[in-house]
Write a protein that holds these residues in place. Structure first.
Motif, PDB file in Angstrom:
ATOM      1  N   LEU A  41       0.813  -1.204   0.062  1.00 54.72           N
ATOM      2  CA  LEU A  41      -0.584  -0.177  -0.216  1.00 54.72           C
ATOM      3  C   LEU A  41       1.217   1.141  -0.162  1.00 54.72           C
ATOM      4  O   LEU A  41       0.083   1.869  -0.823  1.00 54.72           O
ATOM      5  CB  LEU A  41      -0.753   0.207   1.392  1.00 54.72           C
ATOM      6  N   VAL A  42       2.313   0.878   0.665  1.00 55.07           N
ATOM      7  CA  VAL A  42       2.888   2.202   0.544  1.00 55.07           C
ATOM      8  C   VAL A  42       3.020   2.734  -0.587  1.00 55.07           C
ATOM      9  O   VAL A  42       3.703   4.001  -0.939  1.00 55.07           O
ATOM     10  CB  VAL A  42       4.604   2.458   1.326  1.00 55.07           C
ATOM     11  N   SER A  43       3.508   1.891  -1.097  1.00 54.17           N
ATOM     12  CA  SER A  43       4.270   1.652  -2.757  1.00 54.17           C
ATOM     13  C   SER A  43       2.640   1.738  -3.560  1.00 54.17           C
ATOM     14  O   SER A  43       3.267   3.090  -4.642  1.00 54.17           O
ATOM     15  CB  SER A  43       5.003   0.666  -3.260  1.00 54.17           C
ATOM     16  N   HIS A  44       1.624   2.083  -3.376  1.00 55.23           N
ATOM     17  CA  HIS A  44       0.601   2.428  -4.249  1.00 55.23           C
ATOM     18  C   HIS A  44       0.080   3.054  -3.978  1.00 55.23           C
ATOM     19  O   HIS A  44       0.011   3.835  -4.328  1.00 55.23           O
ATOM     20  CB  HIS A  44      -0.670   1.801  -3.444  1.00 55.23           C
ATOM     21  N   SER A  45       0.292   4.362  -2.997  1.00 56.50           N
ATOM     22  CA  SER A  45       0.571   5.464  -2.237  1.00 56.50           C
ATOM     23  C   SER A  45       1.416   6.706  -3.221  1.00 56.50           C
ATOM     24  O   SER A  45       1.219   7.861  -2.925  1.00 56.50           O
ATOM     25  CB  SER A  45       0.454   5.735  -0.613  1.00 56.50           C
ATOM     26  N   GLY A  46       2.730   6.199  -4.062  1.00 62.51           N
ATOM     27  CA  GLY A  46       3.359   7.006  -4.803  1.00 62.51           C
ATOM     28  C   GLY A  46       4.147   6.453  -3.788  1.00 62.51           C
ATOM     29  O   GLY A  46       5.736   7.919  -4.563  1.00 62.51           O
TER      30      GLY A  46
END
Length: 74
Positions: A3-8
């Motif tokens: 989710l962190v990487s999906h948050s940019g």
């Protein structure tokens, strides 16, 4: 931490380990409030770093005072 990487945020495994040590509970889970706190802190830290990265090369030079201000208040 998908989710962190999906948050940019693009982070390496060492940073994921640091985040886990800071925000996870003893079961190695991060609750929603801690996750949001983590994202807010990451956003502030990245913005502060970018403000100092005048060359845009991912490198900054800070005095001790600047470093303390960046890390204590980011």
């Amino acid at each position: 931490m998908c989710l962190v990487s999906h948050s940019g945020f693009r982070l390496n495994n060492q940073l994921y380990d640091i985040i886990t040590m800071r925000y996870a509970n003893e079961s190695m889970n991060i609750d929603f409030d801690s996750f949001i706190s983590c994202l807010v802190r990451l956003e502030a830290t990245f913005r502060a770093f970018q403000a100092f990265d005048q060359e845009g090369d991912g490198t900054i030079i800070l005095s001790v005072l600047e470093w303390l201000q960046l890390t204590m208040y980011a």
